[in-house]
Design a protein around this motif. Structure first.
Motif, PDB file in Angstrom:
ATOM      1  N   UNK A 211      -1.877   2.814 -12.493  1.00  0.00           N
ATOM      2  CA  UNK A 211      -1.981   3.017 -11.033  1.00  0.00           C
ATOM      3  C   UNK A 211      -2.993   4.101 -10.658  1.00  0.00           C
ATOM      4  N   UNK A 212      -4.248   3.977 -11.101  1.00  0.00           N
ATOM      5  CA  UNK A 212      -5.250   4.978 -10.712  1.00  0.00           C
ATOM      6  C   UNK A 212      -5.667   4.792  -9.255  1.00  0.00           C
ATOM      7  N   UNK A 213      -6.163   5.854  -8.654  1.00  0.00           N
ATOM      8  CA  UNK A 213      -6.679   5.763  -7.300  1.00  0.00           C
ATOM      9  C   UNK A 213      -5.588   5.832  -6.251  1.00  0.00           C
ATOM     10  N   UNK A 214      -5.959   6.192  -5.031  1.00  0.00           N
ATOM     11  CA  UNK A 214      -4.964   6.422  -3.976  1.00  0.00           C
ATOM     12  C   UNK A 214      -4.198   5.166  -3.562  1.00  0.00           C
ATOM     13  N   UNK A 215      -4.847   3.990  -3.575  1.00  0.00           N
ATOM     14  CA  UNK A 215      -4.166   2.789  -3.092  1.00  0.00           C
ATOM     15  C   UNK A 215      -3.053   2.358  -4.042  1.00  0.00           C
ATOM     16  N   UNK A 216      -3.338   2.269  -5.336  1.00  0.00           N
ATOM     17  CA  UNK A 216      -2.309   1.838  -6.276  1.00  0.00           C
ATOM     18  C   UNK A 216      -1.239   2.914  -6.462  1.00  0.00           C
ATOM     19  N   UNK A 217      -1.635   4.184  -6.427  1.00  0.00           N
ATOM     20  CA  UNK A 217      -0.626   5.241  -6.563  1.00  0.00           C
ATOM     21  C   UNK A 217       0.291   5.276  -5.341  1.00  0.00           C
ATOM     22  N   UNK A 218      -0.236   4.901  -4.173  1.00  0.00           N
ATOM     23  CA  UNK A 218       0.616   4.810  -2.969  1.00  0.00           C
ATOM     24  C   UNK A 218       1.699   3.751  -3.160  1.00  0.00           C
ATOM     25  N   UNK A 219       1.328   2.624  -3.761  1.00  0.00           N
ATOM     26  CA  UNK A 219       2.302   1.564  -3.993  1.00  0.00           C
ATOM     27  C   UNK A 219       3.333   1.990  -5.025  1.00  0.00           C
ATOM     28  N   UNK A 220       2.889   2.653  -6.080  1.00  0.00           N
ATOM     29  CA  UNK A 220       3.837   3.169  -7.084  1.00  0.00           C
ATOM     30  C   UNK A 220       4.824   4.130  -6.436  1.00  0.00           C
ATOM     31  N   UNK A 221       4.316   5.049  -5.628  1.00  0.00           N
ATOM     32  CA  UNK A 221       5.192   6.036  -4.998  1.00  0.00           C
ATOM     33  C   UNK A 221       6.161   5.387  -4.003  1.00  0.00           C
ATOM     34  N   UNK A 222       5.751   4.274  -3.371  1.00  0.00           N
ATOM     35  CA  UNK A 222       6.664   3.576  -2.460  1.00  0.00           C
ATOM     36  C   UNK A 222       7.886   3.072  -3.198  1.00  0.00           C
ATOM     37  N   UNK A 223       7.754   2.793  -4.503  1.00  0.00           N
ATOM     38  CA  UNK A 223       8.886   2.338  -5.300  1.00  0.00           C
ATOM     39  C   UNK A 223       9.694   3.509  -5.851  1.00  0.00           C
ATOM     40  N   UNK A 224       9.029   4.506  -6.440  1.00  0.00           N
ATOM     41  CA  UNK A 224       9.787   5.532  -7.151  1.00  0.00           C
ATOM     42  C   UNK A 224      10.215   6.692  -6.259  1.00  0.00           C
ATOM     43  N   UNK A 225       9.509   6.953  -5.160  1.00  0.00           N
ATOM     44  CA  UNK A 225       9.821   8.113  -4.321  1.00  0.00           C
ATOM     45  C   UNK A 225       9.556   7.790  -2.852  1.00  0.00           C
ATOM     46  N   UNK A 226      10.306   6.840  -2.271  1.00  0.00           N
ATOM     47  CA  UNK A 226      10.033   6.414  -0.891  1.00  0.00           C
ATOM     48  C   UNK A 226      10.311   7.513   0.118  1.00  0.00           C
ATOM     49  N   UNK A 227       9.616   7.422   1.248  1.00  0.00           N
ATOM     50  CA  UNK A 227       9.770   8.402   2.329  1.00  0.00           C
ATOM     51  C   UNK A 227       9.898   7.655   3.657  1.00  0.00           C
ATOM     52  N   UNK A 228      11.069   7.071   3.924  1.00  0.00           N
ATOM     53  CA  UNK A 228      11.225   6.289   5.158  1.00  0.00           C
ATOM     54  C   UNK A 228      11.127   7.163   6.402  1.00  0.00           C
ATOM     55  N   UNK A 229      10.649   6.556   7.465  1.00  0.00           N
ATOM     56  CA  UNK A 229      10.656   7.231   8.768  1.00  0.00           C
ATOM     57  C   UNK A 229      12.068   7.115   9.337  1.00  0.00           C
ATOM     58  N   UNK A 230      12.621   8.222   9.784  1.00  0.00           N
ATOM     59  CA  UNK A 230      14.045   8.286  10.088  1.00  0.00           C
ATOM     60  C   UNK A 230      14.355   8.386  11.579  1.00  0.00           C
ATOM     61  N   UNK A 231      13.392   8.029  12.409  1.00  0.00           N
ATOM     62  CA  UNK A 231      13.668   7.997  13.845  1.00  0.00           C
ATOM     63  C   UNK A 231      13.393   6.622  14.448  1.00  0.00           C
ATOM     64  N   UNK A 232      13.120   5.652  13.597  1.00  0.00           N
ATOM     65  CA  UNK A 232      12.800   4.333  14.123  1.00  0.00           C
ATOM     66  C   UNK A 232      14.018   3.652  14.744  1.00  0.00           C
ATOM     67  N   UNK A 233      15.223   3.963  14.254  1.00  0.00           N
ATOM     68  CA  UNK A 233      16.419   3.385  14.855  1.00  0.00           C
ATOM     69  C   UNK A 233      16.594   3.842  16.292  1.00  0.00           C
ATOM     70  N   UNK A 234      16.435   5.143  16.515  1.00  0.00           N
ATOM     71  CA  UNK A 234      16.536   5.680  17.874  1.00  0.00           C
ATOM     72  C   UNK A 234      15.421   5.139  18.755  1.00  0.00           C
ATOM     73  N   UNK A 235      14.208   5.050  18.211  1.00  0.00           N
ATOM     74  CA  UNK A 235      13.077   4.503  18.973  1.00  0.00           C
ATOM     75  C   UNK A 235      13.354   3.057  19.375  1.00  0.00           C
ATOM     76  N   UNK A 236      13.914   2.286  18.443  1.00  0.00           N
ATOM     77  CA  UNK A 236      14.209   0.889  18.745  1.00  0.00           C
ATOM     78  C   UNK A 236      15.231   0.779  19.869  1.00  0.00           C
TER      79      UNK A 236
END
Length: 364
Positions: A211-236
């Motif tokens: 997973x070299x480079x920012x694009x592939x490392x972003x995808x790896x991190x989405x699996x191993x260390x996700x960072x969901x946005x936590x105000x979308x429920x209230x916004x909805x």
């Protein structure tokens, strides 16, 4: 001789069937209630809601729990031997928090506490534990979780690492929880952000890709260390959402759950999903897939990959979607013949063949 079929196992039946058994067995208990608290949203949504009598407006507490298990939800081999201490622990802490906090967000609740149960092999390093709690602390410092305490828990020993978190949230006075059962024919269906990154990251990790480079490392991190946005429920909710749930098991499976809860059908827009899949083609190419197979795999990641921790929500036909939300389909009236499975309840329609119906925790 009895001709009754052999009892089905949980692996044969799947997560939804097991949940149906649990809800049926606890139904009378839920309806009975107690003098101390009313269970106003029982099992079946992303979280339960307890209403506690108080002078003035009652307090409404939102509760959810999730487990991460070694080799089921994460594999030590995804990290180098040098990274299997604090870096791996931090990632597992971030993902455990994401699972639970995302469930509270899906109900439009504010997180107020996490309880942590850790089962650890005796050989686990203290650096792993240190990294794990750093990951938890990092997660609750993020926007939307800044009022959340890590309030204690339990430690135990076992053959593999297992992490169970219980998340506690609170609903603001006068605001209802966002539930799965309010979608109406004519509503538009939207997601709070792009889908498929975690599934693409999982495919790269399982292939041993660096997973070299920012694009592939972003995808790896989405699996191993996700960072969901936590105000979308209230916004909805503020934008008039009629129903919603956390997207953790894949769009196809979770849209089916929303459809069953609301007694409607869901039609997904393949063009909208294909547009999202285009952003994942570099990952498919990195896996060496031919062009046609790469496009199909990227679409599968978007439609069935899971672990996105985005919000799937329905809105009135004329509603303006919250910032960042993407329309992916529409809500249709329930019929008795189209798009149904064996129990007459599956109502997801999607042009084209995607055999994978999403993640099931009991079937793998």
């Amino acid at each position: 001789m009895s001709t009754d079929p052999a009892p089905r196992s949980v692996g044969e039946s799947g997560e939804d069937a097991v949940l149906a058994v649990i809800v049926a067995e606890l139904g009378e208990l839920h309806r009975a209630g107690t003098a101390l608290a009313a269970l106003t949203v029982p099992a079946g949504d992303d979280a339960a809601v307890l209403e506690l009598p108080e002078d003035g407006a009652p307090a409404r507490i939102v509760l959810s729990t999730d487990t991460l298990s070694q080799d089921q939800d994460f594999r030590p081999g995804w990290w180098t031997p040098q990274q299997q201490g604090a870096p791996m622990g931090r990632a597992v802490g971030l993902k455990a928090a994401a699972q639970n906090l995302s469930d509270l967000n899906a109900m439009a609740a504010t997180p107020i506490a996490l309880l942590v149960s850790l089962t650890l092999p005796a050989t686990t390093s203290l650096d792993w534990v240190r990294g794990f709690y750093r990951g938890l602390a990092e997660a609750v410092r993020r926007e939307g979780a800044e009022h959340c305490h890590i309030a204690g828990g339990d430690l135990g020993s076992g053959p593999g690492i297992s992490v169970t978190l219980t998340a506690v949230g609170r609903l603001p006075a006068g605001h209802p929880p966002l539930r799965r059962n309010g979608a109406r024919p004519g509503d538009q269906l939207a997601v709070s952000g792009p889908l498929g990154a975690a599934a693409a990251g999982l495919a790269l990790l399982e292939a041993g890709h660096p997973c070299p480079g920012p694009e592939l490392s972003r995808l790896r991190d989405a699996q191993i260390a996700p960072a969901p946005r936590l105000r979308t429920g209230t916004q909805a909710l503020c934008c008039g959402a009629t129903a919603g749930l956390d997207l953790s098991d894949g769009l196809l499976r979770d849209a089916g759950r929303l459809a069953r809860s609301s007694s409607v059908r869901v039609r997904l827009d393949q063009a909208a999903l294909t547009e999202q899949a285009a952003a994942l083609l570099p990952a498919a190419a990195a896996l060496g897939l031919p062009e046609a197979q790469a496009q199909a795999e990227a679409l599968r990641w978007v439609a069935a990959g899971g672990e996105d921790y985005e919000l799937l929500a329905s809105f009135g036909a004329e509603a303006r979607l919250p910032e960042g939300f993407i329309k992916v389909g529409e809500i249709l009236e329930r019929t008795d013949h189209a798009g149904s499975d064996a129990d007459g309840a599956r109502e997801v329609l999607l042009t084209g063949a995607i055999d994978d119906q999403g993640w099931d925790s009991l079937q793998g």
